[in-house]
Write an enzyme that holds these catalytic residues in place. Sequence first.
Site, PDB file in Angstrom:
ATOM      1  N   GLY A  84      43.315  37.074  38.426  1.00 28.01           N
ATOM      2  CA  GLY A  84      44.749  36.780  37.990  1.00 28.01           C
ATOM      3  C   GLY A  84      45.717  36.515  39.053  1.00 28.01           C
ATOM      4  N   CYS A 192      49.921  43.373  41.837  1.00 25.91           N
ATOM      5  CA  CYS A 192      48.912  43.273  42.586  1.00 25.91           C
ATOM      6  C   CYS A 192      48.384  44.572  43.138  1.00 25.91           C
ATOM      7  CB  CYS A 192      48.692  42.308  43.642  1.00 25.91           C
ATOM      8  SG  CYS A 192      47.198  42.540  44.720  1.00 25.91           S
ATOM      9  N   HIS A 194      47.452  45.881  45.750  1.00 26.41           N
ATOM     10  CA  HIS A 194      47.441  46.035  46.909  1.00 26.41           C
ATOM     11  C   HIS A 194      49.303  45.896  47.343  1.00 26.41           C
ATOM     12  CE1 HIS A 194      43.141  45.073  47.003  1.00 26.41           C
ATOM     13  NE2 HIS A 194      43.156  46.312  47.403  1.00 26.41           N
ATOM     14  N   ARG A 229      39.830  49.587  35.233  1.00 33.45           N
ATOM     15  CA  ARG A 229      40.000  49.832  36.371  1.00 33.45           C
ATOM     16  C   ARG A 229      41.089  50.558  36.533  1.00 33.45           C
ATOM     17  NH1 ARG A 229      43.028  45.006  39.861  1.00 33.45           N
ATOM     18  NH2 ARG A 229      44.945  46.089  40.540  1.00 33.45           N
ATOM     19  N   ASN A 377      35.816  46.054  44.529  1.00 34.93           N
ATOM     20  CA  ASN A 377      36.734  44.953  44.988  1.00 34.93           C
ATOM     21  C   ASN A 377      36.705  44.832  46.665  1.00 34.93           C
ATOM     22  OD1 ASN A 377      38.627  43.035  45.821  1.00 34.93           O
ATOM     23  ND2 ASN A 377      40.369  44.246  44.860  1.00 34.93           N
ATOM     24  N   PRO A 380      40.264  40.719  50.057  1.00 37.52           N
ATOM     25  CA  PRO A 380      40.698  39.857  51.348  1.00 37.52           C
ATOM     26  C   PRO A 380      42.169  40.753  51.709  1.00 37.52           C
ATOM     27  CG  PRO A 380      41.092  38.651  49.346  1.00 37.52           C
ATOM     28  CD  PRO A 380      40.098  39.761  49.074  1.00 37.52           C
ATOM     29  N   SER A 381      42.668  41.528  50.794  1.00 33.75           N
ATOM     30  CA  SER A 381      43.916  42.099  51.298  1.00 33.75           C
ATOM     31  C   SER A 381      43.637  43.166  52.288  1.00 33.75           C
ATOM     32  CB  SER A 381      44.712  42.702  50.025  1.00 33.75           C
ATOM     33  OG  SER A 381      45.114  41.947  49.077  1.00 33.75           O
ATOM     34  N   THR A 412      37.770  39.057  45.650  1.00 38.20           N
ATOM     35  CA  THR A 412      38.827  38.638  44.643  1.00 38.20           C
ATOM     36  C   THR A 412      39.307  37.301  44.925  1.00 38.20           C
ATOM     37  OG1 THR A 412      40.462  39.958  45.493  1.00 38.20           O
ATOM     38  CG2 THR A 412      39.674  40.856  43.554  1.00 38.20           C
TER      39      THR A 412
END
Length: 491
Positions: A84, A192, A194, A229, A377, A380-381, A412
């Site tokens: 998303g 999000c 994160h 989730r 997950n 990449p955050s 993601t």
Amino acid sequence: MNKIKEFLNSDRFKNIKRDYNENDVYNLSPSVQSVYASSIQSDKMYNILKKNKKNKTTSATFGSLDPIQVIQMAKYVNTIYVSGWQCASTASTSNEPGPDLADYPMNTVPNKVDQLFKAQQFHDKKQRLERSLMNDDELKKNNEVDFMVPIIADADTGHGGVTAVMKLTKMFIEAGSSGIHLEDQKPGTKKCGHMGGKVLVSTQEHIQRLKSARLQADIMGCGLVIVARTDAESAQYLDNNIDERDHPFIKGELEYENEKIICTIREGCKFILNKLNRIDEYKFIEKHLNDSIDKALSYLSLFFNKFEFKWDCEKCRSHEGYYLIDGCTEYCIARGLAYSDYADILWMETKMPKYDQAKQFSENILKEKSHMLLCYNLSPSFNWDKSGMTDDEIKTYIFRLGNLGFTWQFITLAGFHVDGLAIDLFAKKYKEEGMLAYVRDIQRNERENKVELLKHQQWSGASVMDKVLKLVSKGKASTCIMRGSTEKQFD
């Protein structure tokens, strides 16, 4: 009716709880029912995950940005993820990009799934045509690729209540999705995973979302893989306190002996016991603190009879009226167990990649629900170089998590980052070196690594269109695409 009953009672759903029966599904189904490709893809996805569960292996994938990525990925991965976040930034059906607040039109992610699924179907038939024209030696040299890789997509919070979740689920099934994930954040404040400022809905409300998605899938005769989730580790607030299962994690103001602290009831109990040098007694009363707020406070009033204290969660509510919570792994475990009867896979969103935390989540879930599938997950955050892991530990992280029962794992936004990095590097070199940058860094690399896009006309399916032209003209078409194409220079 018998067909619906057989579907609902199949082995596929032996661990799924439903609060309705075949009569309810029958009465909500149209008399003429469509057959959805999603049904085939969902079964395929579920079987991949069950095999991973049995073998303690995993399927690792990443977010696909566009038709090029989804087709090239098919050679190397057996599942596809649609984010998303990526859609918010690159593919909103309003054409307006932005951060992941799920404020894009609710058909945005289903629309992306539809685009990717149609690309899969097209390249699947293109491969069939190409292989039909090969001799036996050529067939041996060219491995067949399964382009119909199952897609699991981001359904955010469901974009509303029960009916919105059902409509969204319907769009995903019609688009060809094999699964969706729903998170337990509040629509309107969704962020999000994160980002800061996240607000959870009650455990009860998220269960209703999962049940709504399952009901819609049942109506359509689809074994859609549903991922539950929870963002309960990093969320700050809860929108209401209606569900007693959330009570142990709500924070309040504790007033004791002229001191005031912000804490949960459990933390408050420890604080008082420490003051009294009686902390060893905590283990004997801990179980009583997992009840509702009223019951827990009533018990503590009796336990601490002559010691006065006050604890009030109303004093910690936000400006909007949300309750302050203790986001933690234990809360994620509690919510995961509550969701487990209504979902196929559980996902705990995390702040950092921590093996011990993943192990804690896995062990506590599987101890109660040994059949449960888990996912992770690989965001990449996270700054992976600040994770405390060595390169070897990073290299083996996916496989170590697979051994813990995390049967599906995904980066993601890898498609987004790969796309941006490649274009940035090429654009810089192109500005400096002109066509040499393209020939040296792109075309020669495509040839050396045998990347099909070198012959982009052929990759795009020109041969399929030529076949169509020949069929409708009885082989007399003079306007075939590949006849005289400059792409023959690459033969």
